[in-house]
Design an enzyme around this catalytic site. Structure first.
Site, PDB file in Angstrom:
ATOM      1  N   ALA A 141      -0.863  -5.091   0.305  1.00 20.12           N
ATOM      2  CA  ALA A 141       0.052  -6.236   0.330  1.00 20.12           C
ATOM      3  C   ALA A 141      -0.542  -7.427   1.063  1.00 20.12           C
ATOM      4  O   ALA A 141      -0.218  -8.572   0.757  1.00 20.12           O
ATOM      5  CB  ALA A 141       1.382  -5.825   0.953  1.00 20.12           C
TER       6      ALA A 141
ATOM      7  N   ASN B 193       9.959  -5.814   8.130  1.00 24.68           N
ATOM      8  CA  ASN B 193       9.329  -4.573   8.564  1.00 24.68           C
ATOM      9  C   ASN B 193       9.717  -4.150   9.975  1.00 24.68           C
ATOM     10  O   ASN B 193       9.527  -3.000  10.342  1.00 24.68           O
ATOM     11  CB  ASN B 193       7.805  -4.701   8.449  1.00 24.68           C
ATOM     12  CG  ASN B 193       7.295  -6.020   8.991  1.00 24.68           C
ATOM     13  OD1 ASN B 193       7.634  -7.089   8.460  1.00 24.68           O
ATOM     14  ND2 ASN B 193       6.526  -5.964  10.040  1.00 24.68           N
TER      15      ASN B 193
ATOM     16  N   GLN C  58       8.371  -3.835   2.019  1.00 22.81           N
ATOM     17  CA  GLN C  58       9.287  -2.862   2.627  1.00 22.81           C
ATOM     18  C   GLN C  58      10.459  -2.502   1.719  1.00 22.81           C
ATOM     19  O   GLN C  58      11.027  -1.417   1.847  1.00 22.81           O
ATOM     20  CB  GLN C  58       9.825  -3.392   3.969  1.00 22.81           C
ATOM     21  CG  GLN C  58       8.770  -3.487   5.058  1.00 22.81           C
ATOM     22  CD  GLN C  58       8.303  -2.132   5.577  1.00 22.81           C
ATOM     23  OE1 GLN C  58       8.957  -1.107   5.396  1.00 22.81           O
ATOM     24  NE2 GLN C  58       7.150  -2.116   6.215  1.00 22.81           N
TER      25      GLN C  58
ATOM     26  N   SER D 283       2.883  -2.589  -1.859  1.00 23.18           N
ATOM     27  CA  SER D 283       1.776  -1.791  -1.343  1.00 23.18           C
ATOM     28  C   SER D 283       2.085  -0.311  -1.488  1.00 23.18           C
ATOM     29  O   SER D 283       3.224   0.119  -1.286  1.00 23.18           O
ATOM     30  CB  SER D 283       1.573  -2.142   0.135  1.00 23.18           C
ATOM     31  OG  SER D 283       0.454  -1.448   0.654  1.00 23.18           O
ATOM     32  N   ALA D 284       1.061   0.469  -1.807  1.00 26.83           N
ATOM     33  CA  ALA D 284       1.294   1.898  -2.070  1.00 26.83           C
ATOM     34  C   ALA D 284       1.619   2.691  -0.807  1.00 26.83           C
ATOM     35  O   ALA D 284       2.455   3.598  -0.838  1.00 26.83           O
ATOM     36  CB  ALA D 284       0.061   2.501  -2.758  1.00 26.83           C
ATOM     37  N   HIS D 285       0.973   2.346   0.300  1.00 31.63           N
ATOM     38  CA  HIS D 285       1.085   3.237   1.462  1.00 31.63           C
ATOM     39  C   HIS D 285       2.415   3.120   2.210  1.00 31.63           C
ATOM     40  O   HIS D 285       2.658   3.875   3.140  1.00 31.63           O
ATOM     41  CB  HIS D 285      -0.106   3.075   2.414  1.00 31.63           C
ATOM     42  CG  HIS D 285      -0.079   1.860   3.286  1.00 31.63           C
ATOM     43  ND1 HIS D 285       0.292   1.918   4.606  1.00 31.63           N
ATOM     44  CD2 HIS D 285      -0.390   0.573   3.045  1.00 31.63           C
ATOM     45  CE1 HIS D 285       0.191   0.705   5.145  1.00 31.63           C
ATOM     46  NE2 HIS D 285      -0.220  -0.128   4.217  1.00 31.63           N
TER      47      HIS D 285
ATOM     48  N   THR E 184     -14.115  -3.761  -9.174  1.00 32.15           N
ATOM     49  CA  THR E 184     -13.832  -2.490  -9.836  1.00 32.15           C
ATOM     50  C   THR E 184     -12.553  -1.886  -9.293  1.00 32.15           C
ATOM     51  O   THR E 184     -12.361  -1.833  -8.076  1.00 32.15           O
ATOM     52  CB  THR E 184     -15.016  -1.524  -9.613  1.00 32.15           C
ATOM     53  OG1 THR E 184     -16.182  -2.122 -10.165  1.00 32.15           O
ATOM     54  CG2 THR E 184     -14.756  -0.184 -10.270  1.00 32.15           C
TER      55      THR E 184
ATOM     56  N   CYS F 243       0.757  -5.377  21.287  1.00 33.68           N
ATOM     57  CA  CYS F 243      -0.358  -5.385  22.228  1.00 33.68           C
ATOM     58  C   CYS F 243      -1.394  -6.383  21.748  1.00 33.68           C
ATOM     59  O   CYS F 243      -2.136  -6.113  20.817  1.00 33.68           O
ATOM     60  CB  CYS F 243      -1.010  -4.007  22.278  1.00 33.68           C
ATOM     61  SG  CYS F 243      -0.525  -3.060  23.689  1.00 33.68           S
TER      62      CYS F 243
HETATM   63  C1  LIG Z   1       2.772  -3.279   5.648  1.00 37.26           C
HETATM   64  C2  LIG Z   1       3.180  -4.646   5.241  1.00 37.26           C
HETATM   65  C3  LIG Z   1       2.245  -5.576   4.758  1.00 37.26           C
HETATM   66  C4  LIG Z   1       0.776  -5.271   4.671  1.00 37.26           C
HETATM   67  O1  LIG Z   1       0.517  -4.341   3.683  1.00 37.26           O
HETATM   68  P1  LIG Z   1      -0.940  -3.662   3.556  1.00 37.26           P
HETATM   69  O2  LIG Z   1      -0.879  -2.959   2.259  1.00 37.26           O
HETATM   70  O3  LIG Z   1      -1.046  -2.739   4.723  1.00 37.26           O
HETATM   71  O4  LIG Z   1      -1.947  -4.755   3.584  1.00 37.26           O
HETATM   72  C5  LIG Z   1       2.702  -6.813   4.351  1.00 37.26           C
HETATM   73  N1  LIG Z   1       3.995  -7.132   4.430  1.00 37.26           N
HETATM   74  C6  LIG Z   1       4.929  -6.284   4.903  1.00 37.26           C
HETATM   75  C7  LIG Z   1       6.347  -6.696   4.946  1.00 37.26           C
HETATM   76  C8  LIG Z   1       4.549  -5.015   5.316  1.00 37.26           C
HETATM   77  O5  LIG Z   1       5.465  -4.169   5.786  1.00 37.26           O
END
Ligand SMILES: *Cc1c(COP(=O)(O)O)cnc(C)c1O
Length: 406
Positions: free
Chosen positions: A75, A155, A183, A203-205, A244, A330
């Site tokens: 993301a 987030n 989110q 974002s996938a994670h 790629t 931090c």
């Molecule tokens: C985690 C997050 C991102 C960043 O995503 P990545 O895939 O880790 O680069 C951006 N925006 C929001 C709101 C997020 O929670």
């Protein structure tokens, strides 16, 4: 089932890969290893087929067209591509961007960069629940405005923004609308057409997929959004993002999106139940605990609390076997209170005493009960050591105390 420690409750930072997602990915590391851009043999076709299925799975979750998905590394990259790509492409039309003060750093720092490049950026305030007001968006739009970027769900505090209202007024004014939906995507319904979204980052994670893969959805018609690519190379992803493709990652992203689509309602109900149980468990046992963010318009897995008279960092230390986040970032030199909480008007002290509980798919009732019990114990212990808490309990108005600093 026996409780296993440590417990993971930081699902806004990242989520574990769902075993069903991993299973879908594995063949693409081994015998399906082809380059999705190889057009001359079955290895390439095989990889491309996996990528195309993922496009469909992800697009289906937002009612978009699979051809409108642009795969990225996450993301952060999607936000960069959306904002910089629009700013560069529409320079002749205007140079003004509108966003909010509580965006993720991926948007805020990109805006800072664009200001260095000569753009003008309006950072809209939020109310004390973290909501952006659509009328303020409307007021901020000028004939130089090319893009509005407001996140779907925050987030830190989980507040869900009135995206459909903001999208509608952007379209009335002929201004493009981007939302960082990282989110909200996969957790709450999204319809890019009904909500008048032109660009969407995900974002996938954050949805039980792998790290390092994301997407930018880019509207193809009504209006057709054009982007200046920020990565030059082989012209992959319709020229918008060369490089790629991360085929196993993309396949996993697709599977993760499909699972979210199928299980979203049930999962949201379950997480709401767990979240309210956690909140009750803590707030029913402790005084001077405050909820940050909106009580209703929030992600079901999000609970952000401030514990007066307790340092969030100390609380986290005392809660070592539960993985949580505090509202202090931090930085190299100091502990900065969260800019999101500050924007809500939360005082410095309460911002420093905040904790984000991020519940996810794999949390259990036992874990929630353990987390609330340990929180209550730790807060009580820390408050027992706090002279301020004692004074407050004795009825001393701390604001009236003349502090002497040597
Ligand atoms: C985690 C997050 C991102 C960043 O995503 P990545 O895939 O880790 O680069 C951006 N925006 C929001 C709101 C997020 O929670």
């Amino acid at each position: 089932m026996a409780l296993k420690l440590p417990i993971y409750m930081d699902n806004h930072a990242t989520t574990p890969v769902d075993p069903r997602v991993l299973e879908g990915m594995l063949p693409y590391f081994t015998h399906r290893f082809g380059n999705a851009a190889s057009r001359n043999h079955v290895f390439g076709w095989d990889a491309e087929e996996g990528v195309d299925r993922a496009r469909e799975q992800i697009a289906a979750l937002i009612n978009g067209d699979p051809k409108e998905m642009v795969f990225t590394s996450g993301a952060t990259e999607s936000d960069n591509l959306a904002l910089k790509g629009v700013a560069e492409m529409y320079r002749d039309k205007g140079d003004h961007i509108i966003t909010s003060v509580i965006e993720h750093k991926a948007v805020l720092d990109t805006c800072k960069r664009l200001e260095k490049w000569g753009c003008r950026v309006t950072y809209l305030p939020v109310d004390d629940m973290g909501l952006v007001h659509p009328d303020q968006v409307a007021e901020a739009i000028t004939d130089r405005t090319i893009l509005v970027s407001v996140m779907y769900a925050n987030n830190e505090i989980g507040t869900i923004q009135p995206i459909a209202e903001i999208g509608a007024l952007c379209h009335q004014q002929g201004v493009l609308f981007h939302t960082d939906a990282t989110q909200g995507f996969g957790k709450i319904p999204i319809d890019v057409h009904a909500m008048n979204i032109d660009l969407l980052s995900c974002s996938a994670h954050k949805i039980y997929g792998p790290k390092g893969v994301g997407a930018l959805w880019v509207r193809k018609r009504g209006p057709r959004v054009r982007l200046a690519p920020q990565m030059d190379g082989g012209g992959h992803e319709r020229g918008m993002r060369s490089g790629t493709l991360n085929v196993p990652g993309i396949v996993g992203f697709g599977k993760a999106a499909e699972l979210c689509g199928a299980e979203m309602e049930e999962e949201a109900r379950w997480l709401t139940y767990l979240r309210d149980r956690l909140r009750q468990g803590i707030m029913g046992q402790l005084d001077e605990v405050f909820l940050n963010g909106h009580p209703k318009k929030r992600l079901s897995g999000n609970l952000n609390l401030s514990f007066a008279y307790v340092e969030g960092e100390s609380l986290l230390m005392g809660l070592k076997d539960v993985a949580l986040s505090s509202g202090s970032a931090c930085t190299s030199a100091s502990l900065e209170p969260s800019y999101v909480l500050k924007a809500l008007g939360v005082g410095e002290d309460l911002a420093h005493s905040s904790i984000r509980y991020g519940l996810g798919r794999f949390n259990t009732e036992e874990e929630v009960d353990y987390a609330s019990k340990r929180t209550v114990e730790t807060v009580n212990r820390l408050r027992e050591m706090s002279p301020l808490y004692e004074l407050a309990k004795e009825g001393v108005d701390l604001k009236s105390v003349a502090w002497v600093v040597d």
